[in-house]
Design a protein around this motif. Sequence first.
Motif, PDB file in Angstrom:
ATOM      1  N   ALA A  78      47.360  37.306 -37.177  1.00 52.09           N
ATOM      2  CA  ALA A  78      48.426  36.808 -36.309  1.00 52.09           C
ATOM      3  C   ALA A  78      49.814  37.123 -36.856  1.00 52.09           C
ATOM      4  CB  ALA A  78      48.277  35.303 -36.114  1.00 52.09           C
ATOM      5  N   TYR A  80      53.917  37.040 -35.018  1.00 52.68           N
ATOM      6  CA  TYR A  80      54.682  36.812 -33.790  1.00 52.68           C
ATOM      7  C   TYR A  80      55.797  37.833 -33.659  1.00 52.68           C
ATOM      8  CZ  TYR A  80      57.400  34.365 -30.195  1.00 52.68           C
ATOM      9  OH  TYR A  80      58.075  34.040 -29.045  1.00 52.68           O
ATOM     10  N   GLU A  81      55.833  38.504 -32.516  1.00 49.70           N
ATOM     11  CA  GLU A  81      56.823  39.526 -32.218  1.00 49.70           C
ATOM     12  C   GLU A  81      56.891  40.576 -33.329  1.00 49.70           C
ATOM     13  OE1 GLU A  81      60.412  37.332 -31.132  1.00 49.70           O
ATOM     14  OE2 GLU A  81      59.630  37.067 -29.093  1.00 49.70           O
ATOM     15  N   TYR A  84      57.060  37.935 -37.591  1.00 47.44           N
ATOM     16  CA  TYR A  84      57.032  36.581 -38.146  1.00 47.44           C
ATOM     17  C   TYR A  84      55.595  36.123 -38.388  1.00 47.44           C
ATOM     18  CZ  TYR A  84      57.660  31.451 -38.094  1.00 47.44           C
ATOM     19  OH  TYR A  84      57.626  30.107 -38.386  1.00 47.44           O
ATOM     20  N   LEU A  86      54.543  33.179 -38.989  1.00 44.95           N
ATOM     21  CA  LEU A  86      54.252  31.865 -38.410  1.00 44.95           C
ATOM     22  C   LEU A  86      54.135  30.737 -39.434  1.00 44.95           C
ATOM     23  CD1 LEU A  86      51.644  33.282 -35.891  1.00 44.95           C
ATOM     24  CD2 LEU A  86      53.819  32.269 -35.228  1.00 44.95           C
ATOM     25  N   SER A  89      55.323  27.405 -37.846  1.00 45.07           N
ATOM     26  CA  SER A  89      54.510  27.096 -36.668  1.00 45.07           C
ATOM     27  C   SER A  89      53.139  26.554 -37.039  1.00 45.07           C
ATOM     28  CB  SER A  89      54.339  28.353 -35.808  1.00 45.07           C
ATOM     29  OG  SER A  89      55.547  29.039 -35.637  1.00 45.07           O
ATOM     30  N   GLU A 258      64.337  35.854 -32.986  1.00 45.27           N
ATOM     31  CA  GLU A 258      63.083  35.618 -32.277  1.00 45.27           C
ATOM     32  C   GLU A 258      63.325  34.894 -30.956  1.00 45.27           C
ATOM     33  OE1 GLU A 258      61.462  31.680 -34.536  1.00 45.27           O
ATOM     34  OE2 GLU A 258      62.140  33.367 -35.778  1.00 45.27           O
ATOM     35  N   PRO A 303      48.827  39.292 -29.881  1.00 53.36           N
ATOM     36  CA  PRO A 303      50.082  38.716 -29.371  1.00 53.36           C
ATOM     37  C   PRO A 303      49.883  37.375 -28.667  1.00 53.36           C
ATOM     38  CG  PRO A 303      49.990  41.061 -28.906  1.00 53.36           C
ATOM     39  CD  PRO A 303      48.631  40.675 -29.409  1.00 53.36           C
ATOM     40  N   ALA A 306      49.052  34.700 -31.426  1.00 54.96           N
ATOM     41  CA  ALA A 306      50.263  34.365 -32.176  1.00 54.96           C
ATOM     42  C   ALA A 306      51.203  33.526 -31.325  1.00 54.96           C
ATOM     43  CB  ALA A 306      50.961  35.641 -32.639  1.00 54.96           C
ATOM     44  N   GLU A 307      51.290  33.861 -30.064  1.00 51.49           N
ATOM     45  CA  GLU A 307      52.132  33.105 -29.139  1.00 51.49           C
ATOM     46  C   GLU A 307      51.644  31.666 -28.987  1.00 51.49           C
ATOM     47  OE1 GLU A 307      52.182  33.641 -24.581  1.00 51.49           O
ATOM     48  OE2 GLU A 307      53.769  34.963 -25.324  1.00 51.49           O
ATOM     49  N   TYR A 310      52.756  29.879 -32.128  1.00 54.52           N
ATOM     50  CA  TYR A 310      54.218  29.742 -32.112  1.00 54.52           C
ATOM     51  C   TYR A 310      54.668  28.675 -31.119  1.00 54.52           C
ATOM     52  CZ  TYR A 310      59.135  31.187 -32.000  1.00 54.52           C
ATOM     53  OH  TYR A 310      60.511  31.214 -32.081  1.00 54.52           O
ATOM     54  N   ASN A 311      54.013  28.633 -29.971  1.00 56.39           N
ATOM     55  CA  ASN A 311      54.420  27.705 -28.911  1.00 56.39           C
ATOM     56  C   ASN A 311      53.821  26.312 -29.045  1.00 56.39           C
ATOM     57  OD1 ASN A 311      55.882  29.788 -27.806  1.00 56.39           O
ATOM     58  ND2 ASN A 311      54.418  30.249 -26.178  1.00 56.39           N
TER      59      ASN A 311
END
Length: 400
Positions: A78, A80-81, A84, A86, A89, A258, A303, A306-307, A310-311
Motif C-alpha cells: 500500500a 497513497y498517491e 505516502y 500511510l 493513517s 496530498e 490504489p 491505500a485509499e 487513508y480515508n
Amino acid sequence: MKIVLAYSGGLDTSVILRWLIEQYQAEVIAYCANLGQEEELIGLEEKARKLGASKCIVEDLTEEFVKDYVFPMLRAGAIYENQYLLGTSIARPLIAKKQVEVARKEGADSLAHGATGKGNDQVRFELAYAALAPEFKVISPWREWSFQGREDLIAYAKKQGIEVPVSREKPYSMDRNILHISYESGVLEDPWQEPPQDLFRLTKSPEEAPNTPEVVELEFEEGNCVGVNGEKKSPVEILKSLNKLGAKHGIGRIDIVENRFVGIKSRGVYECPGGTILYFGHRQLETITLDREVMHLRDSFIPKYAELIYNGFWFSPERYFLQAAFDQSQRFVTGTVRLKLFKGQLYTLGRKSPYSLYNPKLATMEADQGAYDPKDATGFIKLQSLRLRTVAQSQKGLFG
C-alpha cells in the motif's frame, strides 16, 4: 458524563482535555496509545492529571500495531498517491479500537478526539467508532469551539499555564509512531518553501549521510519480513533496526502535497526510514515470486486499498475483502533480498527465493536451450496484431 479522549499530550489534545472538562462539566479519561513515540511519552500521565484528567491510561500497543496493522499493509504494497506510506493513517484504527475498549471498561458514554475540522483524522476516528461502537456519543472539539486556529490554541495554553511543545515560531503539527513522523502546518503550508532542516527529528539529510554505502539483507516469509542480516527478529525489532539503519543513510524523507478525503490539498512532510526499506525490499522479492497476472491484478487494487486506509475505512467489509486477496497473493513471497543504502537512495543488489519463477533457460539471450522456441512468437504476434490490422484497414485515419 464520562468521556474517553484520545490523548497525545500535544498542543491540541492538551487544550482539548481542559476544554472538555470546562465545557461539558464531565469526567475525562485521557487515553494514550504507545505506538513507538518514544520521548513524546515522557511525563504524559502527570501532565494529563495536572490538566484535570481523572485518569490517564498509557497502553503499549507497539507489537500489535506493527504485526496486525503495519505488516498487513506492507503485504499489500500500500502506498497513497504513489508516495505516502500511510504512517499516520494506519495508526488511527488501532487507537480508536483501544479507545472504545477502554470506554466500555470504564463505563464511559462518550468518545473524543483532537482531529481538526479540516483534516482526515476526524473521519478516520469517527468511521472506526461507527464500525466498532455506534452507541457512543462522539465529541469533536475542533468542530464545536470558537478557536480559529493553532495560534488561538497557543494563546489559550499560555493563559491556562499549559505546557506545549510548540510556539508561534515553530507551530508544526507532528505525529509520531514507530513507522514514521509526520509534519504539517507553519511554514510547510507554503508548498514552495523548503522544509527547515531543524524540522527533521529522525533522519540525516542525504548530504550528511555516510560517504560509504551499507548493505542489508532482508528475509521474508509469506510477505512478512522475519529477519535482518541473517538474524531472526520480531516485527517491532525489525522495524526498529531498519529505522535506525535507514535514518543513518537519509532514507525515507517524503515531501508531498496530498489530496485529503475532505477535498483539500495538504502539504505533508514525512520521515519513514524503516517502512521505506521494507516496502522497497518486499517489492523486489515479489518480482521473482509473483505470477505476472497476479501481480498486475494486485497492483490494480493497490490504489483502492491505500485509499481505504487513508480515508479511514480499515474496519470496512471492502478492506477485509481486499486484504484476503492480497494475503492470498503472498503465499510464496518467501526469500531474501539484498539492498544497498547510500545517500538517501536504495539499490537492489540481489534477490533469491525457493519459489522463484525466474527461469534462466527462458530468460537467456544466449543459444536456445529448448525451453522456448522463438519461432512460436510469429503466430503469437500475428494473433495479437489481428485487431489492430483490422482497425487500420477499416477505419483509416484513426491513428493519425
